[in-house]
Design a protein around this motif. Structure first.
Motif, PDB file in Angstrom:
ATOM      1  N   GLN A 139       4.036  14.888 -12.151  1.00 17.84           N
ATOM      2  CA  GLN A 139       3.295  15.085 -12.520  1.00 17.84           C
ATOM      3  C   GLN A 139       2.395  15.619 -13.030  1.00 17.84           C
ATOM      4  O   GLN A 139       1.536  15.981 -11.874  1.00 17.84           O
ATOM      5  CB  GLN A 139       2.450  13.416 -12.494  1.00 17.84           C
ATOM      6  CG  GLN A 139       1.124  12.848 -13.382  1.00 17.84           C
ATOM      7  CD  GLN A 139       1.507  11.955 -11.925  1.00 17.84           C
ATOM      8  OE1 GLN A 139       1.501  11.185 -11.382  1.00 17.84           O
ATOM      9  NE2 GLN A 139      -0.272  10.609 -13.171  1.00 17.84           N
ATOM     10  N   GLN A 140       2.322  16.952 -13.435  1.00 15.73           N
ATOM     11  CA  GLN A 140       1.334  17.265 -13.763  1.00 15.73           C
ATOM     12  C   GLN A 140      -0.122  17.714 -14.003  1.00 15.73           C
ATOM     13  O   GLN A 140      -0.858  18.566 -13.034  1.00 15.73           O
ATOM     14  CB  GLN A 140       2.081  18.474 -14.940  1.00 15.73           C
ATOM     15  CG  GLN A 140       3.303  18.937 -15.266  1.00 15.73           C
ATOM     16  CD  GLN A 140       3.557  20.351 -15.850  1.00 15.73           C
ATOM     17  OE1 GLN A 140       3.239  21.693 -14.615  1.00 15.73           O
ATOM     18  NE2 GLN A 140       4.293  21.056 -16.673  1.00 15.73           N
ATOM     19  N   VAL A 141      -0.852  16.893 -14.067  1.00 14.16           N
ATOM     20  CA  VAL A 141      -2.357  16.220 -14.345  1.00 14.16           C
ATOM     21  C   VAL A 141      -2.640  14.755 -14.034  1.00 14.16           C
ATOM     22  O   VAL A 141      -1.751  14.171 -14.554  1.00 14.16           O
ATOM     23  CB  VAL A 141      -2.943  16.741 -16.214  1.00 14.16           C
ATOM     24  CG1 VAL A 141      -4.260  16.407 -16.427  1.00 14.16           C
ATOM     25  CG2 VAL A 141      -1.893  18.266 -16.680  1.00 14.16           C
ATOM     26  N   PHE A 183      -8.483  11.450 -22.873  1.00 18.45           N
ATOM     27  CA  PHE A 183      -7.402  11.983 -21.804  1.00 18.45           C
ATOM     28  C   PHE A 183      -7.807  13.229 -21.431  1.00 18.45           C
ATOM     29  O   PHE A 183      -8.671  14.621 -22.201  1.00 18.45           O
ATOM     30  CB  PHE A 183      -6.324  12.119 -22.972  1.00 18.45           C
ATOM     31  CG  PHE A 183      -6.115  10.702 -23.229  1.00 18.45           C
ATOM     32  CD1 PHE A 183      -6.354  10.345 -24.384  1.00 18.45           C
ATOM     33  CD2 PHE A 183      -5.258  10.284 -21.998  1.00 18.45           C
ATOM     34  CE1 PHE A 183      -5.066   8.455 -24.452  1.00 18.45           C
ATOM     35  CE2 PHE A 183      -4.218   8.747 -22.538  1.00 18.45           C
ATOM     36  CZ  PHE A 183      -4.282   8.336 -23.855  1.00 18.45           C
ATOM     37  N   PHE A 230      -0.838  15.904 -20.516  1.00 11.40           N
ATOM     38  CA  PHE A 230      -1.319  14.498 -20.489  1.00 11.40           C
ATOM     39  C   PHE A 230      -2.163  13.874 -19.793  1.00 11.40           C
ATOM     40  O   PHE A 230      -0.865  14.419 -19.210  1.00 11.40           O
ATOM     41  CB  PHE A 230      -1.717  14.293 -22.107  1.00 11.40           C
ATOM     42  CG  PHE A 230      -1.721  14.558 -23.353  1.00 11.40           C
ATOM     43  CD1 PHE A 230      -1.318  15.035 -24.199  1.00 11.40           C
ATOM     44  CD2 PHE A 230      -3.229  14.853 -23.813  1.00 11.40           C
ATOM     45  CE1 PHE A 230      -1.361  15.570 -25.617  1.00 11.40           C
ATOM     46  CE2 PHE A 230      -3.988  14.885 -25.012  1.00 11.40           C
ATOM     47  CZ  PHE A 230      -2.395  15.795 -25.525  1.00 11.40           C
ATOM     48  N   GLY A 231      -3.274  13.894 -19.432  1.00 11.12           N
ATOM     49  CA  GLY A 231      -3.679  12.769 -17.753  1.00 11.12           C
ATOM     50  C   GLY A 231      -3.054  11.888 -18.525  1.00 11.12           C
ATOM     51  O   GLY A 231      -2.822  11.309 -19.862  1.00 11.12           O
ATOM     52  N   ALA A 232      -3.536  10.629 -18.225  1.00  4.29           N
ATOM     53  CA  ALA A 232      -3.028   9.145 -18.316  1.00  4.29           C
ATOM     54  C   ALA A 232      -3.950   8.470 -18.957  1.00  4.29           C
ATOM     55  O   ALA A 232      -3.178   7.427 -19.698  1.00  4.29           O
ATOM     56  CB  ALA A 232      -2.502   8.229 -17.238  1.00  4.29           C
ATOM     57  N   GLY A 250       0.879   2.035 -22.559  1.00  5.59           N
ATOM     58  CA  GLY A 250      -0.120   1.782 -21.721  1.00  5.59           C
ATOM     59  C   GLY A 250      -0.002   2.732 -21.020  1.00  5.59           C
ATOM     60  O   GLY A 250      -0.229   3.054 -19.858  1.00  5.59           O
ATOM     61  N   GLN A 251       1.113   4.318 -21.622  1.00 10.87           N
ATOM     62  CA  GLN A 251       1.507   4.695 -20.646  1.00 10.87           C
ATOM     63  C   GLN A 251       0.133   6.421 -21.055  1.00 10.87           C
ATOM     64  O   GLN A 251       0.024   6.048 -22.425  1.00 10.87           O
ATOM     65  CB  GLN A 251       2.238   5.880 -20.691  1.00 10.87           C
ATOM     66  CG  GLN A 251       3.606   4.445 -20.163  1.00 10.87           C
ATOM     67  CD  GLN A 251       5.185   5.088 -19.900  1.00 10.87           C
ATOM     68  OE1 GLN A 251       5.563   5.345 -19.681  1.00 10.87           O
ATOM     69  NE2 GLN A 251       5.927   3.383 -19.728  1.00 10.87           N
ATOM     70  N   LYS A 252       1.181   7.553 -20.868  1.00 11.43           N
ATOM     71  CA  LYS A 252      -0.011   8.559 -21.465  1.00 11.43           C
ATOM     72  C   LYS A 252       0.689   9.374 -22.577  1.00 11.43           C
ATOM     73  O   LYS A 252       1.833   9.097 -22.853  1.00 11.43           O
ATOM     74  CB  LYS A 252       0.131   9.704 -20.406  1.00 11.43           C
ATOM     75  CG  LYS A 252       1.437  10.256 -19.689  1.00 11.43           C
ATOM     76  CD  LYS A 252       0.751  11.129 -18.293  1.00 11.43           C
ATOM     77  CE  LYS A 252       2.180  11.516 -17.945  1.00 11.43           C
ATOM     78  NZ  LYS A 252       1.685  12.916 -17.336  1.00 11.43           N
ATOM     79  N   VAL A 253       0.275  10.088 -23.148  1.00 14.41           N
ATOM     80  CA  VAL A 253       0.743  11.142 -23.875  1.00 14.41           C
ATOM     81  C   VAL A 253       1.551  12.105 -24.015  1.00 14.41           C
ATOM     82  O   VAL A 253       1.402  13.008 -22.506  1.00 14.41           O
ATOM     83  CB  VAL A 253      -0.501  11.805 -25.129  1.00 14.41           C
ATOM     84  CG1 VAL A 253       0.032  12.595 -26.368  1.00 14.41           C
ATOM     85  CG2 VAL A 253      -1.568  11.025 -25.973  1.00 14.41           C
ATOM     86  N   GLU A 254       3.025  11.782 -23.829  1.00 15.91           N
ATOM     87  CA  GLU A 254       3.327  13.248 -24.272  1.00 15.91           C
ATOM     88  C   GLU A 254       4.839  14.141 -24.966  1.00 15.91           C
ATOM     89  O   GLU A 254       4.257  13.269 -26.188  1.00 15.91           O
ATOM     90  CB  GLU A 254       5.142  12.370 -23.571  1.00 15.91           C
ATOM     91  CG  GLU A 254       5.284  11.469 -22.329  1.00 15.91           C
ATOM     92  CD  GLU A 254       5.982  10.776 -21.594  1.00 15.91           C
ATOM     93  OE1 GLU A 254       6.476  10.798 -20.599  1.00 15.91           O
ATOM     94  OE2 GLU A 254       6.323   9.813 -22.962  1.00 15.91           O
TER      95      GLU A 254
END
Lengths: 112, 114
Positions: free
Chosen positions: A2-4, A89, A102-104, B40-44
């Motif tokens: 988890q980078q951010v 974000f 991106f963060g969560a 519900g999760q982050k952008v990847e």
């Protein structure tokens, strides 16, 4: 990896209040830190961005504070308005590489 | 104001079927990207594309995925044999150059694999 890391997951603020969202990053090579705003059914839109050679950047009611030694940066929304209700974000990338990490995300609700 | 447009807005497909998601980047932009966001999760990050070739891809972007710029205006993401876990919002983005210039995101395509 988890980078951010972004917190809080959600927050509720009264109209006129201050919203604060925090992010921490791991990769010390990151040198571009944008914040994106996303409304339901829309794609993320760039809100404000900072590079690590400055500690603060302000655009209207939005301010990024950056702490390079702590590897942290935050978004402050001053005088929050109902129209600011959205998901925010944080992200990070290398300056020559637009692969954004991106963060969560933080869902901000501004109550009138 | 120029914008990135994506079609369709919602795609439902059977598991194992091929899907093609389409994007029209902003006309003078040179870098193109696909990202995805599982509910519900982050952008990847999935993949970046420049000068008609992939410049970088993530570990998510396996052999089931491919990208193409078939005609100089469209930018497509193909998933050859969809899996349930491919269900997500897929965002196309483009930027004028790389670096600290804004990447403009499309409104996304919601892919539902059933």
């Amino acid at each position: 990896q988890q980078q951010v890391k972004q917190s809080p997951q959600s927050l509720i603020v009264q109209k006129g209040g201050i919203s604060i969202i925090n992010c921490a990053y791991e990769n010390t090579a990151f040198d571009y830190f944008p914040w994106y705003q996303q409304f339901p059914g829309k794609g993320p839109a760039l809100l404000i961005a900072i590079r690590p050679d400055v500690s603060e950047k302000k655009e209207g009611r939005f301010t990024i504070s950056f702490n390079k030694s702590a590897k942290q940066f935050s978004l402050h929304i001053m005088d929050s308005q109902p129209g600011d209700s959205a998901t925010y974000f944080c992200a990070a990338s290398l300056i020559n590489d637009y692969k954004l990490s991106f963060g969560a995300g933080t869902t901000v609700t501004v109550r009138a | 104001e120029p914008e990135v447009t994506q079609t369709p807005s919602h795609q439902v497909t059977q598991m194992g079927q091929e899907v093609i998601l389409r994007c029209v980047p902003i006309s003078n932009h040179l870098y193109f990207y696909w990202y995805r966001q599982i509910l519900g999760q982050k952008v990847e990050f999935l993949v970046s594309f420049y000068n008609n070739e992939i410049s970088e891809k993530s570990e998510i972007f396996d052999d089931q995925f491919s990208v193409e710029r078939p005609d100089g205006s469209n930018f497509t993401l193909k998933i050859r044999s969809t899996k349930l876990e491919d269900s997500a919002m897929y965002f196309c983005a483009s930027s004028e150059i790389t670096g600290d210039t804004e990447a403009f995101f499309g409104q996304g395509t919601r892919l539902t694999v059933v």
